[in-house]
Design an enzyme around this catalytic site. Sequence first.
Site, mmCIF file in Angstrom:
data_model
loop_
_atom_site.group_PDB
_atom_site.id
_atom_site.type_symbol
_atom_site.label_atom_id
_atom_site.label_comp_id
_atom_site.label_asym_id
_atom_site.label_seq_id
_atom_site.Cartn_x
_atom_site.Cartn_y
_atom_site.Cartn_z
ATOM 1 C CB THR A 139 -95.842 -63.258 66.166
ATOM 2 O OG1 THR A 139 -97.103 -63.745 65.709
ATOM 3 C CG2 THR A 139 -95.967 -61.804 66.565
ATOM 4 C CE LYS A 141 -94.642 -63.207 70.030
ATOM 5 N NZ LYS A 141 -95.802 -62.424 70.496
ATOM 6 C CG HIS A 260 -103.825 -59.285 65.815
ATOM 7 N ND1 HIS A 260 -104.423 -58.980 67.024
ATOM 8 C CD2 HIS A 260 -102.906 -60.237 66.086
ATOM 9 C CE1 HIS A 260 -103.870 -59.725 67.978
ATOM 10 N NE2 HIS A 260 -102.961 -60.494 67.438
#
Length: 443
Positions: A139, A141, A260
């Site tokens: 993911t 960031k 998700h």
Amino acid sequence: DILAAFRVTPQPGVPPEEAGAAVAAESSTGTWTTVWTDGLTSLDRYKGRCYHIEPVPGDPDQYICYVAYPLDLFEEGSXTNMFTSIVGNVFGFKALRVLRLEDLRIPVAYTKTFQGPPHGIQVERDKLNKYGRPLMGCTIKPKLGLSAKNYGRAVYECLRGGLDFTKDDENVNSQPFMRWRDRFLFCAEAIYKAQAETGEIKGHYLNATAGTCEEMMKRAIFARELGVPIVMHDYLTGGFTANTTLAHYCRDNGLLLHIHRAMHAVIDRQKNHGMHFRVLAKALRMSGGDHIHAGTVVGKLEGERDITLGFVDLLRDDYIEKDRSRGIYFTQDWVSLPGVIPVASGGIHVWHMPALTEIFGDDSVLQFGGGTLGHPWGNAPGAVANRVALEACVKARNEGRDLAAEGNVIIREACKWSPELSAACEVWKEIKFEFEAMDTLDK
């Protein structure tokens, strides 16, 4: 019939039989009084029935109530209607102190009205040409605040370093600092550049979640036109209707769909009230998704091992036997509905790799956000460290070594020929998330 297992805590003075009957009635044909239109239909044919009640060990105020719902109560192929019927109104019932839906048994006849996942596990592996190991993700960031160009750069570095996928965070949609179209373009450029350099197929979960179904579909169509392999949806905040719509589009157009579960803990974290994630996982398999986040057991987010393994099997396998020791209340036959790949994500790093490989097996995605981007040398070395650790664990497992007992030794051995992994091991050697899970099995 669709069978449901409810954890019921009646108000003081309300017998469990009355509470169970109230749950069955309120979630099917019942109302608070007798109405004259009851005589115009066959209530015996349509009403839900509470057919078994058992006390919960160690809690004298709680009961597991089993309810059967006739199939004619539900619209075919609609997870939305199924939940509206079973959990739509009954959770506010005054006769109950708290109520939780623990599990559902979906009969074969109803399962066959759903398309299910757009592609499933085997088709995804064939599309990606990746076999014999878990897939790897990251993911990006910080989850919010990057410009589209810098975001695309981070994607490229991670994919170039050896990851299979990178991911939009669940709350990255189309904000002022990064509009969706710009993000899609820069991420597509990163994917193609990384593919050319590595010779491997790469992907980035482009989040198509939007404020309207029409806008969501516009984003998915644009992703398909860019030629990328996968898009993403937040299925609980976006809703089951939107999710099923997107899943049908993905199957028709060759896109993989990453799901998700943002907002799930609002629904499933408390042991006494709400809905267990195994129910949400079953509904997702029916509604459609190729990946879904399923906890890690070892990371920063909630998830007890036996419970997690129970719903991981419900996501992947064709046929799952009842097993109360893993929280599975009913035998479930998916009649060849494609499987969903569980995604382990949240607070995991290279030291967790042996445990993750052992717990989740090959048909999984191991997703390291901070565990990639937090590497002291940068994103690409962070990706290298994770890929080396995974390859070392898979090799050791295939040689018959015990990952649970020898995990740290295996990682240290791999450090000798990977300076990137050695640096990562040094950074995260003290990081642990050791808290007791809120949602545990009944003992």
